[in-house]
Write an enzyme that holds these catalytic residues in place. Sequence first.
Site, PDB file in Angstrom:
ATOM      1  CE  LYS A  22      -2.949   2.578   3.201  1.00  0.00           C
ATOM      2  NZ  LYS A  22      -2.016   3.359   4.058  1.00  0.00           N
ATOM      3  CG  ASN A  23       2.619   2.302   3.645  1.00  0.00           C
ATOM      4  OD1 ASN A  23       1.337   3.070   3.671  1.00  0.00           O
ATOM      5  ND2 ASN A  23       3.206   2.101   4.704  1.00  0.00           N
ATOM      6  NE  ARG A  97      -0.576  12.017   6.506  1.00  0.00           N
ATOM      7  CZ  ARG A  97      -0.404  13.336   7.255  1.00  0.00           C
ATOM      8  NH1 ARG A  97      -1.451  13.847   7.604  1.00  0.00           N
ATOM      9  NH2 ARG A  97       0.636  13.542   7.209  1.00  0.00           N
ATOM     10  CG  ASP A 121      -4.848   5.142   9.776  1.00  0.00           C
ATOM     11  OD1 ASP A 121      -5.768   4.652   9.618  1.00  0.00           O
ATOM     12  OD2 ASP A 121      -3.753   4.637   9.320  1.00  0.00           O
ATOM     13  CG  ASP A 320       2.495   1.354   9.032  1.00  0.00           C
ATOM     14  OD1 ASP A 320       1.984   2.072  10.010  1.00  0.00           O
ATOM     15  OD2 ASP A 320       2.645   1.522   7.996  1.00  0.00           O
ATOM     16  CG  MET A 342       6.208   8.286  13.919  1.00  0.00           C
ATOM     17  SD  MET A 342       6.512   7.482  12.533  1.00  0.00           S
ATOM     18  CE  MET A 342       8.277   6.868  12.774  1.00  0.00           C
TER      19      MET A 342
END
Length: 436
Positions: A22-23, A97, A121, A320, A342
Amino acid sequence: MGTFRIEGGAKLSGEITPQGAKNEALQILCAVLLTDQTVTIHNIPNIIDVNKLIKLLENLGVNIRKVGTSSFSFKANNLNLDYLQSEQFKEDGKGLRGSIMIVGPLLARFGKGYIPKPGGDKIGRRRLDTHFEGFIKLGAEFRYNKEEYFYGVEAKKLKGTYMLLDEASVTGTANIVMAAVLAEGTTTIYNAACEPYLQQLCTMLNQMGAKISGVGSNLLTIEGVESLGGTDHTVLPDMIEIGSWIGMAAMTKSELTIKNVGWPHLGVIPNVFRKLGITVEKRGDDIYIPEHVDGYEVQNFIDGSVLTISDAPWPGFTPDLLSIILTVATQARGSVLIHQKMFESRLFFVDKLIDMGAKIILCDPHRATVIGHDFKSSLKSTVMTSPDIRAGVSLLIAALSAKGTSTIHNIEQIDRGYQNIDGRLKAIGAHIVRLD
């Protein structure tokens, strides 16, 4: 709002293949705006966030064709830049995002890039400063409409420069790199992110004619070029999904093979799961997880102190997967401290696990201590709501291992990052039903 109903306690077995990352896909898709030539991308995951970005590109005027099950061609040769000032764009952009990463390519190629404050998110504040400070150093002028939360950057011509990023932001680095490839002169980016996704982006841009060196390190040097051409690119397997399947197999005491994982790109992920006592076996390019009949035992540090697992920029452990690690630790033998550095809201989902019977002490917004059950008592089924993508999958893993039938609401959050997850889990024996 969609819902999953899960009957826990079922053993899983067989093979599962991870989707495209996805990223990485979100970065790669934005890069098609850098050229008027055709870019073909393979292994694109069919998930909400990616599909939203593809729709946004289509509304911007990108010619998009589906050329295979997970392959698309993109040609940005006739863009409608007026769309960037429209109410429709403000609505489309703020729901995703990853939309922030269209700014760099648009700025580089057309001298202007705009974006509404992006959504995504609810895991804590994610600053955009790194992105825009980078653009400003390249010569862009920044403006911000406080009433509409609308950001913009404009420049007649970007010029290469040296910059030291204030944080190793993955999306920030990607955005600046995409702006710098068409800038005049040489750009040097220190403290750059070096995640596999970013490496993939740089490799693709070089194939298109960019001149980027230092790929894989935190010091990137970019010699600007006049224009970029087309290319073919294949997205890596999703390392976050791979970690999810490892955790799921261990929590349900299931024997599972994860196919075609791209071992060279997994970094420390397999070893972190091994520290929880989970057997992660390399078989070619597959991961084999045996049935953990006797459970799994957390390793202590060499001096005997309690294991701490924390996130860090690559090649450290990805944030993640911390939610998955925390959930899997609830049935381990031993204790572990989870330190989420984070995001200040990412651990708040643990109250759902506590409701299910997990022994967790939430020390503060960033740290949680987990005392494992060692499978001596099962988690109890309950009704939950998914707050974000990774917490949602963590709760799904907990529900699959729990005694009884659990319900998870707001599963659109899970669908944002996991392709057809209920269908794929059913294929390996999970008792899961999607309710609209």
